[in-house]
Write an enzyme that holds these catalytic residues in place. Structure first.
Site, PDB file in Angstrom:
ATOM      1  N   GLY A 244      -5.874  -2.505 -13.149  1.00  0.00           N
ATOM      2  CA  GLY A 244      -5.609  -3.954 -13.168  1.00  0.00           C
ATOM      3  C   GLY A 244      -6.868  -4.738 -13.491  1.00  0.00           C
ATOM      4  O   GLY A 244      -7.960  -4.344 -13.092  1.00  0.00           O
TER       5      GLY A 244
ATOM      6  N   ARG B 252      -3.517   1.138 -18.143  1.00  0.00           N
ATOM      7  CA  ARG B 252      -3.339   2.372 -17.395  1.00  0.00           C
ATOM      8  C   ARG B 252      -3.184   3.488 -18.430  1.00  0.00           C
ATOM      9  O   ARG B 252      -2.818   3.224 -19.585  1.00  0.00           O
ATOM     10  CB  ARG B 252      -2.144   2.258 -16.463  1.00  0.00           C
ATOM     11  CG  ARG B 252      -2.338   1.087 -15.502  1.00  0.00           C
ATOM     12  CD  ARG B 252      -1.623   1.196 -14.183  1.00  0.00           C
ATOM     13  NE  ARG B 252      -2.383   0.489 -13.134  1.00  0.00           N
ATOM     14  CZ  ARG B 252      -2.265  -0.812 -12.855  1.00  0.00           C
ATOM     15  NH1 ARG B 252      -1.430  -1.571 -13.541  1.00  0.00           N
ATOM     16  NH2 ARG B 252      -2.985  -1.365 -11.904  1.00  0.00           N
TER      17      ARG B 252
ATOM     18  N   ASP C  99      -9.100   2.162  -7.104  1.00  0.00           N
ATOM     19  CA  ASP C  99      -9.249   3.545  -6.640  1.00  0.00           C
ATOM     20  C   ASP C  99      -8.603   4.571  -7.569  1.00  0.00           C
ATOM     21  O   ASP C  99      -9.072   5.702  -7.645  1.00  0.00           O
ATOM     22  CB  ASP C  99      -8.820   3.720  -5.178  1.00  0.00           C
ATOM     23  CG  ASP C  99      -7.445   3.152  -4.897  1.00  0.00           C
ATOM     24  OD1 ASP C  99      -6.755   2.763  -5.865  1.00  0.00           O
ATOM     25  OD2 ASP C  99      -7.059   3.119  -3.717  1.00  0.00           O
TER      26      ASP C  99
ATOM     27  N   THR D  29     -11.199  -5.225  -8.427  1.00  0.00           N
ATOM     28  CA  THR D  29      -9.779  -5.494  -8.154  1.00  0.00           C
ATOM     29  C   THR D  29      -9.689  -6.733  -7.277  1.00  0.00           C
ATOM     30  O   THR D  29     -10.507  -6.906  -6.375  1.00  0.00           O
ATOM     31  CB  THR D  29      -9.066  -4.311  -7.457  1.00  0.00           C
ATOM     32  OG1 THR D  29      -7.857  -4.794  -6.846  1.00  0.00           O
ATOM     33  CG2 THR D  29      -9.902  -3.673  -6.359  1.00  0.00           C
TER      34      THR D  29
ATOM     35  N   ASP E   3      -7.632  -7.295  -5.060  1.00  0.00           N
ATOM     36  CA  ASP E   3      -6.995  -7.018  -3.768  1.00  0.00           C
ATOM     37  C   ASP E   3      -7.968  -6.731  -2.623  1.00  0.00           C
ATOM     38  O   ASP E   3      -7.564  -6.764  -1.461  1.00  0.00           O
ATOM     39  CB  ASP E   3      -6.032  -5.826  -3.903  1.00  0.00           C
ATOM     40  CG  ASP E   3      -5.018  -6.019  -5.023  1.00  0.00           C
ATOM     41  OD1 ASP E   3      -4.613  -7.174  -5.241  1.00  0.00           O
ATOM     42  OD2 ASP E   3      -4.651  -5.030  -5.676  1.00  0.00           O
TER      43      ASP E   3
ATOM     44  N   ASP F 121      -8.924  -3.968  -1.635  1.00  0.00           N
ATOM     45  CA  ASP F 121      -8.237  -2.930  -0.843  1.00  0.00           C
ATOM     46  C   ASP F 121      -8.953  -1.587  -0.887  1.00  0.00           C
ATOM     47  O   ASP F 121      -8.335  -0.545  -0.694  1.00  0.00           O
ATOM     48  CB  ASP F 121      -6.788  -2.786  -1.332  1.00  0.00           C
ATOM     49  CG  ASP F 121      -6.703  -2.424  -2.806  1.00  0.00           C
ATOM     50  OD1 ASP F 121      -7.736  -2.443  -3.507  1.00  0.00           O
ATOM     51  OD2 ASP F 121      -5.599  -2.101  -3.275  1.00  0.00           O
TER      52      ASP F 121
ATOM     53  N   ARG G  71       9.219 -30.404   3.588  1.00  0.00           N
ATOM     54  CA  ARG G  71       9.774 -29.080   3.275  1.00  0.00           C
ATOM     55  C   ARG G  71       8.919 -27.957   3.858  1.00  0.00           C
ATOM     56  O   ARG G  71       7.797 -28.188   4.309  1.00  0.00           O
ATOM     57  CB  ARG G  71       9.817 -28.886   1.756  1.00  0.00           C
ATOM     58  CG  ARG G  71      10.955 -29.608   1.111  1.00  0.00           C
ATOM     59  CD  ARG G  71      11.004 -29.302  -0.375  1.00  0.00           C
ATOM     60  NE  ARG G  71      12.127 -30.021  -0.964  1.00  0.00           N
ATOM     61  CZ  ARG G  71      12.099 -30.615  -2.144  1.00  0.00           C
ATOM     62  NH1 ARG G  71      11.019 -30.587  -2.889  1.00  0.00           N
ATOM     63  NH2 ARG G  71      13.171 -31.226  -2.596  1.00  0.00           N
TER      64      ARG G  71
ATOM     65  N   ARG H  77      -1.262  -6.400  -3.338  1.00  0.00           N
ATOM     66  CA  ARG H  77      -0.526  -5.135  -3.230  1.00  0.00           C
ATOM     67  C   ARG H  77      -0.189  -4.865  -1.768  1.00  0.00           C
ATOM     68  O   ARG H  77       0.375  -5.734  -1.123  1.00  0.00           O
ATOM     69  CB  ARG H  77      -1.313  -3.989  -3.870  1.00  0.00           C
ATOM     70  CG  ARG H  77      -1.167  -4.025  -5.378  1.00  0.00           C
ATOM     71  CD  ARG H  77      -1.412  -2.698  -6.010  1.00  0.00           C
ATOM     72  NE  ARG H  77      -2.775  -2.632  -6.516  1.00  0.00           N
ATOM     73  CZ  ARG H  77      -3.257  -1.651  -7.251  1.00  0.00           C
ATOM     74  NH1 ARG H  77      -2.502  -0.616  -7.543  1.00  0.00           N
ATOM     75  NH2 ARG H  77      -4.472  -1.690  -7.686  1.00  0.00           N
TER      76      ARG H  77
ATOM     77  N   GLU I  36       2.072  -9.820  -0.763  1.00  0.00           N
ATOM     78  CA  GLU I  36       2.888  -9.215  -1.826  1.00  0.00           C
ATOM     79  C   GLU I  36       3.712  -8.003  -1.354  1.00  0.00           C
ATOM     80  O   GLU I  36       4.894  -7.879  -1.681  1.00  0.00           O
ATOM     81  CB  GLU I  36       1.920  -8.771  -2.928  1.00  0.00           C
ATOM     82  CG  GLU I  36       2.541  -8.203  -4.152  1.00  0.00           C
ATOM     83  CD  GLU I  36       1.482  -7.859  -5.204  1.00  0.00           C
ATOM     84  OE1 GLU I  36       0.291  -7.750  -4.871  1.00  0.00           O
ATOM     85  OE2 GLU I  36       1.884  -7.689  -6.358  1.00  0.00           O
TER      86      GLU I  36
ATOM     87  N   ARG J  97      11.518 -23.484   0.269  1.00  0.00           N
ATOM     88  CA  ARG J  97      11.438 -22.909  -1.073  1.00  0.00           C
ATOM     89  C   ARG J  97      10.473 -21.730  -1.076  1.00  0.00           C
ATOM     90  O   ARG J  97       9.423 -21.809  -0.438  1.00  0.00           O
ATOM     91  CB  ARG J  97      10.900 -23.935  -2.084  1.00  0.00           C
ATOM     92  CG  ARG J  97      11.626 -25.254  -2.084  1.00  0.00           C
ATOM     93  CD  ARG J  97      12.998 -25.102  -2.750  1.00  0.00           C
ATOM     94  NE  ARG J  97      13.809 -26.288  -2.503  1.00  0.00           N
ATOM     95  CZ  ARG J  97      13.917 -27.309  -3.354  1.00  0.00           C
ATOM     96  NH1 ARG J  97      13.242 -27.317  -4.473  1.00  0.00           N
ATOM     97  NH2 ARG J  97      14.700 -28.335  -3.066  1.00  0.00           N
TER      98      ARG J  97
HETATM   99  P1  ADP Z   1      -6.603   0.985 -10.324  1.00  0.00           P
HETATM  100  O1  ADP Z   1      -7.795   1.647 -10.913  1.00  0.00           O
HETATM  101  O2  ADP Z   1      -6.632  -0.509 -10.462  1.00  0.00           O
HETATM  102  O3  ADP Z   1      -6.328   1.486  -8.914  1.00  0.00           O
HETATM  103  P2  ADP Z   1      -4.462   2.728 -11.328  1.00  0.00           P
HETATM  104  O4  ADP Z   1      -4.173   3.359 -10.018  1.00  0.00           O
HETATM  105  O5  ADP Z   1      -3.327   2.405 -12.229  1.00  0.00           O
HETATM  106  O6  ADP Z   1      -5.324   1.382 -11.208  1.00  0.00           O
HETATM  107  O7  ADP Z   1      -5.434   3.731 -12.104  1.00  0.00           O
HETATM  108  C1  ADP Z   1      -5.972   3.377 -13.353  1.00  0.00           C
HETATM  109  C2  ADP Z   1      -6.060   4.592 -14.227  1.00  0.00           C
HETATM  110  O8  ADP Z   1      -6.922   5.567 -13.623  1.00  0.00           O
HETATM  111  C3  ADP Z   1      -4.765   5.346 -14.445  1.00  0.00           C
HETATM  112  O9  ADP Z   1      -3.965   4.766 -15.449  1.00  0.00           O
HETATM  113  C4  ADP Z   1      -5.279   6.699 -14.885  1.00  0.00           C
HETATM  114  O10 ADP Z   1      -5.734   6.669 -16.230  1.00  0.00           O
HETATM  115  C5  ADP Z   1      -6.491   6.884 -13.998  1.00  0.00           C
HETATM  116  N1  ADP Z   1      -6.129   7.638 -12.797  1.00  0.00           N
HETATM  117  C6  ADP Z   1      -5.449   7.232 -11.715  1.00  0.00           C
HETATM  118  N2  ADP Z   1      -5.270   8.231 -10.833  1.00  0.00           N
HETATM  119  C7  ADP Z   1      -5.843   9.319 -11.386  1.00  0.00           C
HETATM  120  C8  ADP Z   1      -6.005  10.694 -10.987  1.00  0.00           C
HETATM  121  N3  ADP Z   1      -5.522  11.134  -9.816  1.00  0.00           N
HETATM  122  N4  ADP Z   1      -6.673  11.514 -11.825  1.00  0.00           N
HETATM  123  C9  ADP Z   1      -7.151  11.080 -12.999  1.00  0.00           C
HETATM  124  N5  ADP Z   1      -7.033   9.811 -13.430  1.00  0.00           N
HETATM  125  C10 ADP Z   1      -6.387   8.948 -12.652  1.00  0.00           C
END
Ligand code: ADP
Length: 319
Positions: free
Chosen positions: A11, A72, A103, A125, A127, A129, A162, A171, A222, A243
């Site tokens: 993201g 992604r 992560d 990110t 979040d 998180d 309201r 998330r 969320e 609302r």
């Molecule tokens: P964020 O990095 O924001 O947590 P995602 O969880 O969608 O977002 O992960 C981003 C990208 O990181 C994924 O589309 C993928 O390319 C890679 N990724 C996620 N998990 C793994 C994993 N277990 N092993 C290898 N690459 C991963």
């Protein structure tokens, strides 16, 4: 370390551009060549890589989003995709990578590090998180955006007596909710970390009504996910026109705040220094306001704590 690549993955978050700028400029200062990998790990797999010079990263510190695009990439989760990425790095002469993301992106960075391409990750990110760090790039901007929007909602809620049920992002983490809730004087804050029932929310609104209040803000995180339903129940029980508003992706955009630009600059600078020192499989974080780093697997095994004290303060003073 002569040539490094930068990837933004997962993201997007305001401040990613400031991190790209810091990584690029720090590496150039050390006479390295810098490459920008586009659209997350997809760019490593299909060779979508552009050279970055001092001026490529001019005029981006104030912009939300990421100039390298983000995406992604499912292929990267499997050995075949990781091998393709490694082959691209070797072909392009990329000696190390800085990955900015959440992560999921860290897991990808760990997998690539294990295949011999040194990676250092930066938490980006909205979040906040990620357990091993107090702060993630984009968090402050997202909270300020949510706060500004809730302030606008309050004007109209107040004028019309309201109740507004406002869903903020995060998330499954309630950090944005509790902070924006306290900052906007929400009558109730609903997050996954703190048990609640809709009856609790209704009771609090009804108690507040008896003290002469006629408009209400309920901030919902969320992950709770049923703001419309909550709004209907509040309206039914209290008779207050209610609302639901889902703020959504506006919280991911916009010009980054001072805090996001500064932290992104610090973390970007630190990431390049780690690569220069020969580190791999590290993720950068903030602890007690200092920039620190951890082994990626160690970081991923940590558990994030919730701001229970802040939640209690919000509940003590908003009624
Ligand atoms: P964020 O990095 O924001 O947590 P995602 O969880 O969608 O977002 O992960 C981003 C990208 O990181 C994924 O589309 C993928 O390319 C890679 N990724 C996620 N998990 C793994 C994993 N277990 N092993 C290898 N690459 C991963």
């Amino acid at each position: 370390m002569k040539k490094i690549g930068i990837v933004t993955s997962g993201g997007d978050a305001p401040g990613m551009n400031a991190a790209i700028r810091a990584v690029t400029r720090t590496a150039l200062k050390h006479n390295m060549t810098v490459m920008g990998v586009r659209r997350g790990y997809n760019g490593l797999i299909n060779g979508d890589i552009i050279p970055l010079n001092i001026r490529s990263v001019s005029d981006i510190i104030q912009r939300g989003g990421t100039m390298l695009y983000t995406a992604r990439c499912n292929e990267f989760r499997f050995d075949e995709g990781l091998q393709k990425a490694k082959t691209t790095c070797i072909r392009e002469g990329i000696d190390g990578l800085v990955v900015i993301g959440g992560d999921g992106s860290f897991r990808g960075a760990a997998d690539l590090s294990a295949r011999g391409i040194p990676c250092v990750a930066i938490p980006g990110t909205i979040d906040n998180d990620i357990a091993m760090t107090e702060y993630t790039i984009g968090y402050d901007t997202a909270m300020n955006t949510a706060m500004a929007l809730i302030d606008k909602l309050r004007d109209t809620m107040q004028s019309c007596d309201r109740c507004s049920v406002v869903e903020v992002m995060g998330r499954h983490a309630g950090h944005i909710a509790v902070n924006t809730g306290i900052a906007t004087g929400a009558t109730y804050i609903i997050t996954e970390e703190v048990p609640y029932t809709v009856d609790d929310v209704i009771e609090r609104i009804q108690n507040t009504q008896t003290t002469g209040k006629h408009h209400f803000i309920v901030v919902v995180s969320e992950g709770i996910g049923n703001s419309q339903e909550i709004a209907k129940k509040i309206e039914h029980a209290t008779g207050v026109d209610t609302r639901a508003t889902i703020l959504g992706h506006v919280q991911r955009g916009g010009t980054p705040t001072v805090r996001d630009r500064v932290v992104a600059s610090q973390m970007g600078h630190y990431a390049v220094e780690l690569l220069i020192k020969g580190y791999s499989n590290r993720v950068i974080g903030m602890r007690h306001s200092n920039i620190v780093d951890f082994d990626i697997q160690e970081a991923l095994s940590m558990k994030k704590s919730f701001e229970n004290d802040l939640y209690r303060i919000a509940m003590d003073i908003s009624f």
